[in-house]
Write a protein that holds these residues in place. Structure first.
Motif, PDB file in Angstrom:
ATOM      1  N   ILE A  26      27.679  29.660  26.512  1.00 32.70           N
ATOM      2  CA  ILE A  26      27.600  29.395  27.952  1.00 32.70           C
ATOM      3  C   ILE A  26      28.729  30.164  28.626  1.00 32.70           C
ATOM      4  N   VAL A  27      28.417  30.865  29.704  1.00 27.32           N
ATOM      5  CA  VAL A  27      29.447  31.556  30.482  1.00 27.32           C
ATOM      6  C   VAL A  27      29.324  31.111  31.934  1.00 27.32           C
ATOM      7  N   VAL A  28      30.421  31.228  32.649  1.00 28.14           N
ATOM      8  CA  VAL A  28      30.432  30.894  34.077  1.00 28.14           C
ATOM      9  C   VAL A  28      30.738  32.158  34.860  1.00 28.14           C
ATOM     10  N   ASN A  29      29.890  32.475  35.824  1.00 30.11           N
ATOM     11  CA  ASN A  29      30.033  33.670  36.639  1.00 30.11           C
ATOM     12  C   ASN A  29      30.624  33.314  37.999  1.00 30.11           C
ATOM     13  N   PHE A  30      31.564  34.132  38.469  1.00 28.93           N
ATOM     14  CA  PHE A  30      32.220  33.891  39.746  1.00 28.93           C
ATOM     15  C   PHE A  30      31.999  35.060  40.695  1.00 28.93           C
ATOM     16  N   ASN A  31      31.798  34.735  41.971  1.00 34.45           N
ATOM     17  CA  ASN A  31      31.745  35.721  43.037  1.00 34.45           C
ATOM     18  C   ASN A  31      32.688  35.290  44.153  1.00 34.45           C
ATOM     19  N   VAL A  32      33.261  36.255  44.827  1.00 33.38           N
ATOM     20  CA  VAL A  32      34.177  35.951  45.928  1.00 33.38           C
ATOM     21  C   VAL A  32      33.434  35.203  47.029  1.00 33.38           C
ATOM     22  N   GLY A  33      34.038  34.120  47.505  1.00 37.96           N
ATOM     23  CA  GLY A  33      33.436  33.308  48.553  1.00 37.96           C
ATOM     24  C   GLY A  33      33.851  33.753  49.942  1.00 37.96           C
ATOM     25  N   ALA A  34      33.226  33.155  50.956  1.00 34.56           N
ATOM     26  CA  ALA A  34      33.452  33.564  52.342  1.00 34.56           C
ATOM     27  C   ALA A  34      34.896  33.346  52.783  1.00 34.56           C
ATOM     28  N   ASP A  35      35.523  32.221  52.376  1.00 34.12           N
ATOM     29  CA  ASP A  35      36.909  31.953  52.773  1.00 34.12           C
ATOM     30  C   ASP A  35      37.856  33.014  52.233  1.00 34.12           C
ATOM     31  N   LEU A  36      37.647  33.397  50.983  1.00 33.02           N
ATOM     32  CA  LEU A  36      38.530  34.400  50.380  1.00 33.02           C
ATOM     33  C   LEU A  36      38.278  35.781  50.975  1.00 33.02           C
ATOM     34  N   ARG A  37      37.020  36.067  51.287  1.00 29.91           N
ATOM     35  CA  ARG A  37      36.732  37.356  51.937  1.00 29.91           C
ATOM     36  C   ARG A  37      37.404  37.431  53.303  1.00 29.91           C
ATOM     37  N   GLU A  38      37.436  36.297  54.018  1.00 28.99           N
ATOM     38  CA  GLU A  38      38.088  36.270  55.322  1.00 28.99           C
ATOM     39  C   GLU A  38      39.586  36.483  55.164  1.00 28.99           C
ATOM     40  N   ALA A  39      40.172  35.899  54.097  1.00 32.48           N
ATOM     41  CA  ALA A  39      41.596  36.099  53.833  1.00 32.48           C
ATOM     42  C   ALA A  39      41.882  37.560  53.511  1.00 32.48           C
ATOM     43  N   ILE A  40      40.974  38.204  52.781  1.00 30.37           N
ATOM     44  CA  ILE A  40      41.142  39.619  52.451  1.00 30.37           C
ATOM     45  C   ILE A  40      41.192  40.456  53.724  1.00 30.37           C
ATOM     46  N   LYS A  41      40.321  40.111  54.683  1.00 31.05           N
ATOM     47  CA  LYS A  41      40.297  40.856  55.942  1.00 31.05           C
ATOM     48  C   LYS A  41      41.605  40.711  56.715  1.00 31.05           C
ATOM     49  N   LYS A  42      42.274  39.562  56.553  1.00 31.98           N
ATOM     50  CA  LYS A  42      43.502  39.289  57.296  1.00 31.98           C
ATOM     51  C   LYS A  42      44.755  39.738  56.550  1.00 31.98           C
ATOM     52  N   THR A  43      44.577  40.383  55.410  1.00 33.61           N
ATOM     53  CA  THR A  43      45.723  40.757  54.589  1.00 33.61           C
ATOM     54  C   THR A  43      46.241  42.142  54.944  1.00 33.61           C
ATOM     55  N   THR A  44      47.540  42.221  55.165  1.00 31.94           N
ATOM     56  CA  THR A  44      48.206  43.495  55.421  1.00 31.94           C
ATOM     57  C   THR A  44      48.771  44.039  54.113  1.00 31.94           C
ATOM     58  N   VAL A  45      48.523  45.308  53.856  1.00 29.62           N
ATOM     59  CA  VAL A  45      49.039  45.950  52.650  1.00 29.62           C
ATOM     60  C   VAL A  45      50.237  46.815  53.023  1.00 29.62           C
ATOM     61  N   ASN A  46      51.369  46.522  52.403  1.00 27.66           N
ATOM     62  CA  ASN A  46      52.591  47.293  52.637  1.00 27.66           C
ATOM     63  C   ASN A  46      52.854  48.218  51.462  1.00 27.66           C
ATOM     64  N   ILE A  47      52.947  49.509  51.731  1.00 27.35           N
ATOM     65  CA  ILE A  47      53.287  50.468  50.678  1.00 27.35           C
ATOM     66  C   ILE A  47      54.803  50.615  50.666  1.00 27.35           C
ATOM     67  N   ILE A  48      55.419  50.214  49.556  1.00 22.95           N
ATOM     68  CA  ILE A  48      56.881  50.125  49.525  1.00 22.95           C
ATOM     69  C   ILE A  48      57.517  51.172  48.604  1.00 22.95           C
ATOM     70  N   GLY A  49      56.837  52.289  48.442  1.00 18.17           N
ATOM     71  CA  GLY A  49      57.434  53.370  47.660  1.00 18.17           C
ATOM     72  C   GLY A  49      56.711  53.615  46.358  1.00 18.17           C
ATOM     73  N   GLY A  50      57.351  54.383  45.483  1.00 17.82           N
ATOM     74  CA  GLY A  50      56.730  54.792  44.233  1.00 17.82           C
ATOM     75  C   GLY A  50      56.991  53.833  43.098  1.00 17.82           C
ATOM     76  N   LYS A  51      56.180  53.960  42.070  1.00 16.17           N
ATOM     77  CA  LYS A  51      56.265  53.104  40.892  1.00 16.17           C
ATOM     78  C   LYS A  51      56.598  53.940  39.656  1.00 16.17           C
ATOM     79  N   SER A  52      57.300  55.033  39.873  1.00 16.51           N
ATOM     80  CA  SER A  52      57.518  55.989  38.799  1.00 16.51           C
ATOM     81  C   SER A  52      58.274  55.419  37.616  1.00 16.51           C
ATOM     82  N   SER A  53      59.185  54.482  37.879  1.00 18.31           N
ATOM     83  CA  SER A  53      59.997  53.959  36.784  1.00 18.31           C
ATOM     84  C   SER A  53      59.402  52.726  36.135  1.00 18.31           C
ATOM     85  N   ALA A  54      58.270  52.242  36.661  1.00 17.87           N
ATOM     86  CA  ALA A  54      57.715  50.987  36.177  1.00 17.87           C
ATOM     87  C   ALA A  54      56.609  51.213  35.158  1.00 17.87           C
ATOM     88  N   MET A  55      56.337  50.173  34.420  1.00 20.91           N
ATOM     89  CA  MET A  55      55.243  50.163  33.457  1.00 20.91           C
ATOM     90  C   MET A  55      54.066  49.443  34.109  1.00 20.91           C
TER      91      MET A  55
END
Length: 262
Positions: free
Chosen positions: A105-134
């Motif tokens: 038995i498996v359970v399948n998930f899809n993004v719901g309307a509340d979370l999609r609305e939160a995605i629309k309200k989300t600001t993405v900040n680009i804070i530089g490079g990730k060159s030294s990170a893994m």
């Protein structure tokens, strides 16, 4: 009055390891600020409404989980706003009999309307490079070419990213797969196919059952020639078998039906 919650998530620029010849081709990697377990969620809920006792919040939280599990395992689809969930079966039915060794038995998930609305309200900040990170920037099932974090037991699975070469003498170094019951399987050295700084390919153990796993890669590789004194790790959720519907999406939640479960 409409809810005026604003969200923001930070991202760091990293080279696209798929197009190594184009140094201007960049991807954005989310900056993780940790993992919220059940205790953290309950603490945050209490902070939102200090008038509620922690025991009350815990009881309601546990009650919701119990009800959702009962509904799903009774064949009911669940839509709680954050996600749509439904149960389905895997495996061929032989002799009209359910066989737990071959069927699951498996359970399948899809993004719901509340979370999609939160995605629309989300600001993405680009804070530089990730060159030294893994980091792990992409995954692929080499047998099916799927890039939705699905994997096939007994077949090769690839990780692409930066500074992910598995190296170092520390006992923690390596790749582990942890299932939903917290059973940990460590990938043995003979299952490694490619072990480079930007790409690691290994064979998924053939005896692992279908399901959700947390892949954890731990290494002392630094990229500078000297090994790190303390190993560092990166995690990725993968699915042996078919990824849950919507689980491997890289988009912002658009393109989904209002009720994908019909």
């Amino acid at each position: 009055m409409a809810e005026e919650i604003k969200y923001q998530i930070n991202g760091q620029l990293a080279e696209n390891t798929v197009t190594v010849d184009n140094k201007e081709d960049m991807i954005l990697v989310p900056v993780s600020i940790g993992t919220a377990d059940e205790a953290r969620i309950i603490a945050e809920m209490k902070a939102e409404d200090s008038g509620l006792r922690e025991e009350t919040i815990q009881h309601v939280h546990d009650l919701e989980k119990r009800i959702v599990k009962r509904m799903l395992m009774s064949g009911m689809n669940v839509n709680n706003g954050l996600y749509y969930a439904s149960a389905s079966f895997r495996g061929v039915i032989e002799g009209s009999q359910w066989n737990p060794d071959k069927n699951s038995i498996v359970v399948n998930f899809n993004v719901g309307a509340d979370l999609r609305e939160a995605i629309k309200k989300t600001t993405v900040n680009i804070i530089g490079g990730k060159s030294s990170a893994m980091y792990i920037g992409g995954v692929a099932d080499t047998s099916t070419r799927a890039q939705d974090a699905s994997a096939t037991a007994g077949r090769a699975f690839s990780l692409t990213g930066s500074k992910i070469k598995v190296a170092g003498p520390d006992e923690a170094v390596g790749i582990t797969l942890t299932d939903s019951k917290n059973v940990v399987t460590k990938i043995t050295e003979d299952l490694f196919v490619v072990n480079n700084p930007s790409k690691v390919t290994f064979i998924i153990p053939a005896d692992l059952a279908n399901g959700t796993y947390v892949l954890k890669l731990t290494t002392q590789f630094s990229g500078s020639g000297a090994l790190l004194k303390t190993p560092r790790s990166v995690e990725k959720t993968i699915y042996i078998g078919t990824a849950p519907s919507g689980g491997g999406s890289q988009g912002g939640g658009g393109g989904l039906d209002e009720n994908p479960l019909g």
